[in-house]
Enzyme design. Structure first.
Site, PDB file in Angstrom:
ATOM      1  CB  CYS A   1      95.545  -5.356  72.859  1.00  0.00           C
ATOM      2  SG  CYS A   1      96.292  -6.751  72.049  1.00  0.00           S
TER       3      CYS A   1
ATOM      4  NE  ARG B   1      97.249   0.208  75.134  1.00  0.00           N
ATOM      5  CZ  ARG B   1      97.206   0.140  76.461  1.00  0.00           C
ATOM      6  NH1 ARG B   1      97.142   1.246  77.164  1.00  0.00           N
ATOM      7  NH2 ARG B   1      97.226  -1.004  77.084  1.00  0.00           N
TER       8      ARG B   1
ATOM      9  CD1 TRP C   1     101.984  -4.777  68.791  1.00  0.00           C
ATOM     10  CD2 TRP C   1     102.206  -6.562  70.118  1.00  0.00           C
ATOM     11  NE1 TRP C   1     103.311  -5.094  68.835  1.00  0.00           N
ATOM     12  CE2 TRP C   1     103.472  -6.193  69.637  1.00  0.00           C
ATOM     13  CE3 TRP C   1     102.101  -7.659  70.960  1.00  0.00           C
ATOM     14  CZ2 TRP C   1     104.624  -6.884  69.985  1.00  0.00           C
ATOM     15  CZ3 TRP C   1     103.251  -8.348  71.301  1.00  0.00           C
ATOM     16  CH2 TRP C   1     104.495  -7.954  70.817  1.00  0.00           C
TER      17      TRP C   1
ATOM     18  CG  ASN D   1      96.075  -5.647  76.701  1.00  0.00           C
ATOM     19  OD1 ASN D   1      96.952  -6.328  76.171  1.00  0.00           O
ATOM     20  ND2 ASN D   1      96.330  -4.546  77.388  1.00  0.00           N
ATOM     21  N   GLY D   2      96.173  -9.141  76.580  1.00  0.00           N
ATOM     22  CA  GLY D   2      96.868 -10.097  77.448  1.00  0.00           C
ATOM     23  C   GLY D   2      97.022 -11.425  76.755  1.00  0.00           C
TER      24      GLY D   2
ATOM     25  CD  GLU E   1     117.492   4.828  75.183  1.00  0.00           C
ATOM     26  OE1 GLU E   1     117.374   3.614  75.371  1.00  0.00           O
ATOM     27  OE2 GLU E   1     116.526   5.562  74.897  1.00  0.00           O
TER      28      GLU E   1
ATOM     29  CE  LYS F   1     114.545   5.176  71.943  1.00  0.00           C
ATOM     30  NZ  LYS F   1     114.475   5.027  73.354  1.00  0.00           N
TER      31      LYS F   1
ATOM     32  CD  GLU G   1     112.855   1.921  70.333  1.00  0.00           C
ATOM     33  OE1 GLU G   1     113.340   2.735  71.120  1.00  0.00           O
ATOM     34  OE2 GLU G   1     112.002   1.112  70.664  1.00  0.00           O
TER      35      GLU G   1
ATOM     36  CG  HIS H   1     138.357  -7.593  74.618  1.00  0.00           C
ATOM     37  ND1 HIS H   1     139.504  -8.270  74.979  1.00  0.00           N
ATOM     38  CD2 HIS H   1     138.401  -6.395  75.233  1.00  0.00           C
ATOM     39  CE1 HIS H   1     140.212  -7.488  75.799  1.00  0.00           C
ATOM     40  NE2 HIS H   1     139.563  -6.351  75.957  1.00  0.00           N
TER      41      HIS H   1
END
Ligand code: F6R
Length: 607
Positions: free
Chosen positions: A2, A27, A74, A98-99, A479, A483, A486, A502
């Protein structure tokens, strides 16, 4: 996550608020809204989805007023909807948050008993209702906010606006960052420097438990004890204000292309413009008496830590443990006095990483932070904060911050090795020379974009992609897979090459491309054997390697991307480029929202 903005000025607030919210889009958010006070009347507009929906709404239904608050949400409690969007309003009060308020159910039950009408599923609405209740009881806005702050559990950054109060915003923080911007006859509130940057170059960061009473001409900050607090005013660095795409289609593309420059700046900072002396505060970073280093982070920063484990253990002979912050904090691991605890975070505000840092306080010998935002909570709460100097990163998928984190972590590994007598002058000079040459090699790697773009179009057809790497290339495989998933939403997994047989080898078929990241290093031949195992089962291998690697890998490789030769120690930094480009072009080919992928937030300030 947020974003918060507050404006008290002499112009119409709505356009300022919407512009500031645009700067906070990076954000991550799913709805947005603003509230203003005009002729004493409090009113708001909210819209689900992108900010353009809020702007359209404001065209048809403008919101006058020269004081206001705004928010990008968000979702945590309650679906993304107009009803759940902020600002939340109850009677005389509007609030943005926010939180997460952990005791909101308890507050809500109390409000229900008082006969309050609950209209949303959010935790934030209870704050507005409770503050309005206190105001109805005769409290001043400030007294009402003080009362609620005493009762809230969890993490929050809050900004309040009140009916009949055209010259007042009350802001408060605990756990989530919040800053005050100082203007001339105007003042502002914002979640970060980027929100405030074009409005002012003078900002004050609130500290834990602070409350700020803001008018157009004054800012009064009180600490958690209610005492007047003197907080330092910072000048915002100029480049913070620059959040344009610079001619690129996406911020992510721009940030990938910036890597030669930012890495060269980081190398200059830590090694000077010539010679090979390491410029770290060695008096505050003593590795000699340590028996262990603990590295903690989340997401991409965690993969940077995993890479650093290989470097620190190999170069300095110092045992390293790496943990994701959300696991570390609740596992309550023993931290001895000979442990150095190092936290890596681009934003410096990640809630789990910050909590893990606080857990190590008073236990570890030293708390070190590797951060991109020098004024962030993680930087301020550590004993030593090492900047990565990546500049503002706007794309939600971290790119240049990752390679700069690696550059700084390699420097730390070298310093540890030097202090422990395990790095010869000659080898140190070699590594520094290789680091100085790295930006040029990254430029060469960037030149291969056409190849990665072509392959990415083929990857875009896949439902699943596997990434393999061995040794220090294993974290890079992780990584690369992160990427890919996402931003392209393709399911991607990474395995250490040796782990393939395995279990994961069962996934191999002609529809599952396997990306192998393997410079021709000491482990290359072993990786070639693993590739053969994939190809023998009809798997399609995309090999990312140097010329010799590609030549010796043999026939049967589906596609290859050639990297320039580099000191093998530095390969994870160089090979980050094709990993990022593959994800980027796959996402572009699929038409996804590259800079603001669904469900993701740039700065994760809740658990
Ligand atoms: C992935 C990504 C995230 C972050 C993670 C930690 O591209 O950006 O995985 O790395 O949320 O964020 P910071 O580094 O700000 O602590």
């Amino acid at each position: 996550m947020c974003g918060i903005i507050g404006y008290l000025g002499s112009h119409e607030a709505a356009p300022f608020l919407v512009e500031a919210l645009k700067r906070l889009e990076y954000r991550g958010y799913d709805s947005a809204g603003i509230a203003t006070v005009h002729d004493g009347a409090l009113d708001r507009r909210r819209a689900v989805g992108k900010l353009v929906n809020l702007s359209d709404l404001l065209v048809h239904d403008p919101l006058p007023g020269k004081s206001g608050i705004g928010h990008t949400r968000w979702a945590t409690h309650g679906e993304p909807s107009t009803r759940n969007a902020h600002p939340h309003r109850a009677g005389h009060v509007a609030v943005v948050h926010n939180g997460i308020i952990e005791n909101f159910r308890q507050l809500r039950a109390e409000l229900c008993e008082l006969g309050a009408e609950i209209q949303t599923e959010t935790d934030t609405e209870t704050i507005a209702l409770m503050v309005d209740h206190y105001v109805q009881q005769g409290d001043s806005p400030r007294a009402a906010v003080e009362r609620i702050l005493d009762r809230l559990e969890g993490a929050f950054a809050l900004a309040f606006l009140f009916e009949d109060e055209e010259d007042l915003i009350i802001a408060a923080r605990k756990g989530s960052p919040l800053a005050i911007g100082h203007g001339y006859g105007e003042n502002y509130v914002g979640s970060d420097a980027i929100a405030l940057a074009p409005l002012t170059d003078r900002i004050t960061y609130l500290e834990e438990g602070d409350m700020a009473i803001v008018t157009r001409t004054s800012v009064e900050i009180r600490d958690s004890e209610g005492q007047l607090a003197n907080r330092e005013m910072h000048e915002i660095q100029k480049d913070r204000a620059r959040v344009d795409k610079g001619g690129y289609k996406h911020f992510m593309a721009k940030e990938i292309a910036e890597q030669p420059q930012v890495i060269s700046e980081a190398v200059g900072h830590y090694f000077g413009s010539s010679g090979h002396e390491i410029r770290l505060p060695s008096d505050q970073l003593d590795f000699t008496g340590l028996d262990r280093v603990v590295l903690v982070a989340c997401g991409t920063a965690y993969y940077a830590c995993l890479t650093a484990k290989y470097w620190i253990e190999r170069l300095a002979g110092l045992p390293v443990e790496v943990d994701v912050a959300s696991e570390f904090r609740y596992r309550e691991p023993p931290i001895g006095e000979n442990t150095l605890a190092l936290f890596v975070s681009q934003s410096g505000e990640t809630a789990d990483t910050l909590a893990a840092l606080r857990y190590c306080r008073d236990k570890a010998r030293r708390i070190v932070a590797v951060v991109n935002v020098p004024e962030s909570s993680i930087a301020r709460e550590s004993d030593v904060a090492l900047p990565i100097l990546a500049g503002t990163e706007i794309g939600v998928a971290s790119t240049k911050a990752f390679s700069c984190q690696l550059t700084v972590l390699l420097t730390v590994a070298m310093e540890a090795a030097r202090q422990r007598g395990r790095l010869s002058e000659e080898r140190q000079a070699d590594i520094v020379a290789a680091l100085r040459g790295l930006p040029a090699r990254i430029n060469l790697a960037l030149d291969f974009e056409e190849v990665t773009e072509r392959v990415a179009h083929e990857l875009a057809e896949a439902r699943d992609v596997l990434f393999l790497g061995r040794g220090q290339m294993y974290p890079l495989a992780l990584e690369g897979a992160l990427k890919m998933k996402e931003i392209s939403y393709i399911h991607a997994e990474a395995y250490a090459s040796g782990e393939l047989k395995h279990g994961p080898i069962a996934l191999i078929d002609p529809n599952v491309p396997v990306v192998v990241m393997a410079p021709r290093d000491a482990l290359f031949d072993k990786t070639v054997s693993n590739m053969q195992e994939v190809m023998a089962r009809g798997g399609k291998v995309l090999l990312i390697s140097d010329r010799k690697g590609i030549e010796t890998a043999g026939d049967g490789i589906w596609r290859s991307v050639e990297m320039p030769e580099v000191d093998t120690l530095l390969a994870p930094i160089l090979y980050a480029i094709p990993a990022q480009q593959l994800a980027y072009h796959t996402a572009v080919a699929k038409g996804t929202d590259v800079d603001q992928p669904r469900n993701l937030a740039k700065s994760v300030t809740v658990e």
